[in-house]
Design a protein around this motif. Sequence first.
Motif, mmCIF file in Angstrom:
data_model
loop_
_atom_site.group_PDB
_atom_site.id
_atom_site.type_symbol
_atom_site.label_atom_id
_atom_site.label_comp_id
_atom_site.label_asym_id
_atom_site.label_seq_id
_atom_site.Cartn_x
_atom_site.Cartn_y
_atom_site.Cartn_z
ATOM 1 N N TYR A 112 5.432 -4.055 0.796
ATOM 2 C CA TYR A 112 5.996 -5.267 0.194
ATOM 3 C C TYR A 112 5.926 -6.384 1.225
ATOM 4 O O TYR A 112 6.536 -6.291 2.298
ATOM 5 C CB TYR A 112 7.448 -5.039 -0.251
ATOM 6 C CG TYR A 112 8.092 -6.269 -0.858
ATOM 7 C CD1 TYR A 112 7.811 -6.634 -2.176
ATOM 8 C CD2 TYR A 112 8.956 -7.067 -0.116
ATOM 9 C CE1 TYR A 112 8.387 -7.762 -2.737
ATOM 10 C CE2 TYR A 112 9.532 -8.201 -0.674
ATOM 11 C CZ TYR A 112 9.245 -8.546 -1.987
ATOM 12 O OH TYR A 112 9.815 -9.668 -2.527
ATOM 13 N N LYS A 113 5.144 -7.402 0.923
ATOM 14 C CA LYS A 113 4.954 -8.549 1.825
ATOM 15 C C LYS A 113 4.563 -8.085 3.230
ATOM 16 O O LYS A 113 5.146 -8.511 4.235
ATOM 17 C CB LYS A 113 6.208 -9.418 1.861
ATOM 18 C CG LYS A 113 6.467 -10.158 0.556
ATOM 19 C CD LYS A 113 7.589 -11.169 0.678
ATOM 20 C CE LYS A 113 7.724 -11.973 -0.613
ATOM 21 N NZ LYS A 113 8.827 -12.979 -0.515
ATOM 22 N N ASP A 114 3.587 -7.183 3.272
ATOM 23 C CA ASP A 114 3.016 -6.681 4.527
ATOM 24 C C ASP A 114 4.005 -5.861 5.353
ATOM 25 O O ASP A 114 3.803 -5.675 6.559
ATOM 26 C CB ASP A 114 2.461 -7.835 5.383
ATOM 27 C CG ASP A 114 1.327 -8.563 4.691
ATOM 28 O OD1 ASP A 114 0.525 -7.885 4.018
ATOM 29 O OD2 ASP A 114 1.245 -9.801 4.811
ATOM 30 N N ARG A 115 5.067 -5.392 4.724
ATOM 31 C CA ARG A 115 6.019 -4.499 5.390
ATOM 32 C C ARG A 115 6.113 -3.204 4.583
ATOM 33 O O ARG A 115 6.062 -3.222 3.348
ATOM 34 C CB ARG A 115 7.411 -5.123 5.479
ATOM 35 C CG ARG A 115 7.501 -6.432 6.240
ATOM 36 C CD ARG A 115 7.534 -6.202 7.733
ATOM 37 N NE ARG A 115 7.837 -7.434 8.447
ATOM 38 C CZ ARG A 115 7.814 -7.550 9.769
ATOM 39 N NH1 ARG A 115 7.539 -6.490 10.525
ATOM 40 N NH2 ARG A 115 8.101 -8.699 10.361
ATOM 41 N N TYR A 116 6.279 -2.079 5.280
ATOM 42 C CA TYR A 116 6.493 -0.827 4.576
ATOM 43 C C TYR A 116 7.881 -0.818 3.947
ATOM 44 O O TYR A 116 8.837 -1.381 4.494
ATOM 45 C CB TYR A 116 6.373 0.353 5.535
ATOM 46 C CG TYR A 116 4.968 0.614 6.030
ATOM 47 C CD1 TYR A 116 3.943 0.899 5.132
ATOM 48 C CD2 TYR A 116 4.669 0.572 7.385
ATOM 49 C CE1 TYR A 116 2.657 1.149 5.582
ATOM 50 C CE2 TYR A 116 3.382 0.817 7.844
ATOM 51 C CZ TYR A 116 2.383 1.100 6.932
ATOM 52 O OH TYR A 116 1.108 1.333 7.379
ATOM 53 N N LEU A 117 7.973 -0.160 2.785
ATOM 54 C CA LEU A 117 9.254 0.057 2.121
ATOM 55 C C LEU A 117 9.531 1.557 2.147
ATOM 56 O O LEU A 117 8.874 2.342 1.466
ATOM 57 C CB LEU A 117 9.208 -0.469 0.680
ATOM 58 C CG LEU A 117 10.413 -0.178 -0.229
ATOM 59 C CD1 LEU A 117 11.714 -0.595 0.434
ATOM 60 C CD2 LEU A 117 10.240 -0.871 -1.574
ATOM 61 N N GLU A 118 10.473 1.947 2.976
ATOM 62 C CA GLU A 118 10.844 3.349 3.137
ATOM 63 C C GLU A 118 12.179 3.633 2.435
ATOM 64 O O GLU A 118 13.034 2.754 2.368
ATOM 65 C CB GLU A 118 10.997 3.674 4.635
ATOM 66 C CG GLU A 118 9.713 3.531 5.456
ATOM 67 C CD GLU A 118 8.742 4.665 5.219
ATOM 68 O OE1 GLU A 118 9.077 5.600 4.463
ATOM 69 O OE2 GLU A 118 7.649 4.607 5.784
ATOM 70 N N LYS A 119 12.414 4.827 1.883
ATOM 71 C CA LYS A 119 11.505 5.932 1.826
ATOM 72 C C LYS A 119 10.849 5.959 0.463
ATOM 73 O O LYS A 119 11.459 6.356 -0.520
ATOM 74 C CB LYS A 119 12.236 7.244 2.074
ATOM 75 C CG LYS A 119 12.878 7.365 3.434
ATOM 76 C CD LYS A 119 13.651 8.681 3.526
ATOM 77 C CE LYS A 119 14.215 8.861 4.930
ATOM 78 N NZ LYS A 119 14.967 10.146 5.015
ATOM 79 N N CYS A 127 10.530 -2.343 9.027
ATOM 80 C CA CYS A 127 10.324 -2.024 7.614
ATOM 81 C C CYS A 127 11.598 -2.270 6.814
ATOM 82 O O CYS A 127 12.690 -2.439 7.363
ATOM 83 C CB CYS A 127 9.891 -0.567 7.458
ATOM 84 S SG CYS A 127 11.210 0.633 7.796
ATOM 85 N N TYR A 128 11.424 -2.318 5.495
ATOM 86 C CA TYR A 128 12.555 -2.270 4.576
ATOM 87 C C TYR A 128 12.923 -0.802 4.383
ATOM 88 O O TYR A 128 12.046 0.048 4.246
ATOM 89 C CB TYR A 128 12.178 -2.876 3.216
ATOM 90 C CG TYR A 128 11.770 -4.323 3.251
ATOM 91 C CD1 TYR A 128 12.718 -5.335 3.249
ATOM 92 C CD2 TYR A 128 10.415 -4.682 3.263
ATOM 93 C CE1 TYR A 128 12.333 -6.674 3.266
ATOM 94 C CE2 TYR A 128 10.027 -6.010 3.274
ATOM 95 C CZ TYR A 128 10.990 -7.007 3.283
ATOM 96 O OH TYR A 128 10.613 -8.324 3.295
#
Length: 284
Positions: free
Chosen positions: A174-181, A240-241
């Motif tokens: 999402y917007k060049d950031r990972y969304l974990e988990k 990350c998120y």
Amino acid sequence: MDWSKAKTILIVAFIVTNMLLGFVLLSSERQTETTIKEGFIEDVTQILKDKNIFLDTEISKEIPSLNTLIVEYEFVDSSKINNTFFQGQGIIESDEQSLTEIVHKDEKILITNKKTLVYENKSNTENYKDLDEEKAKNIALEFLQERRYNISDMELSYILLKDDSYYLEFSKSYKDRYLEKSYTNIEVNKTGVKKLERIWLNVLEERDTLIYIGTAPKSILSLLSMKEVYGKTIKDISLCYYFEPTDHNDYVKDLKEAKKGKTMPAWRVLFNDGYKVIIDNYNN
């Protein structure tokens, strides 16, 4: 002179001045953050090395912050899955423990709490020759597209060859950031896709407020207490998120039945063997 208006103007001016002063002080405090200075980073690198935790990546020097996201789990409908995977020919069995199983010939799907999907194919018929990383990736993506999964928000974050099988992890972006988990893990060999494990998050809303957490050099010191990472090499450290249903999440009442919630920023630490640690070191 209208003293009531003058009083109002003075009060507003006082509030604005205090806000500006607070912003300046906060900016000054963050600009003097000692944990992103080169000397501190060198010390952290050596301390980790003393525990046989090695670095093969740069340590971020940013003052980390991200907006909060409101996210929800992708709903896994057994009838829809039966249609997209088996053209409706699978046998569906459910129990009272939130488990659903779909079986079709050599293939089986297990759905847990309508959120987690595990697919397995027991066939030993070889369909591909000269398998390499790029071919394995294409096989995995084609498999997903054929089953109507949206791959536009997927990013291949890790791939490993082991015992003639490629293990691929696709992460939500999402917007060049990972969304974990949030992940789609796929095993590919010469027979094709042998196994798929998926739990996915969709973004409902992005909030305006920025949430700050500890810097990367400071946060990764928490690895010292994790004996399971001794002897490993860090390949990536990224902001990350992060969403994990807990009792502290306002949107989550029952962890087992959690459907949505809010994210917080965290550091995503990926090791050379694919092992991953999420560090949510919040600033209060």
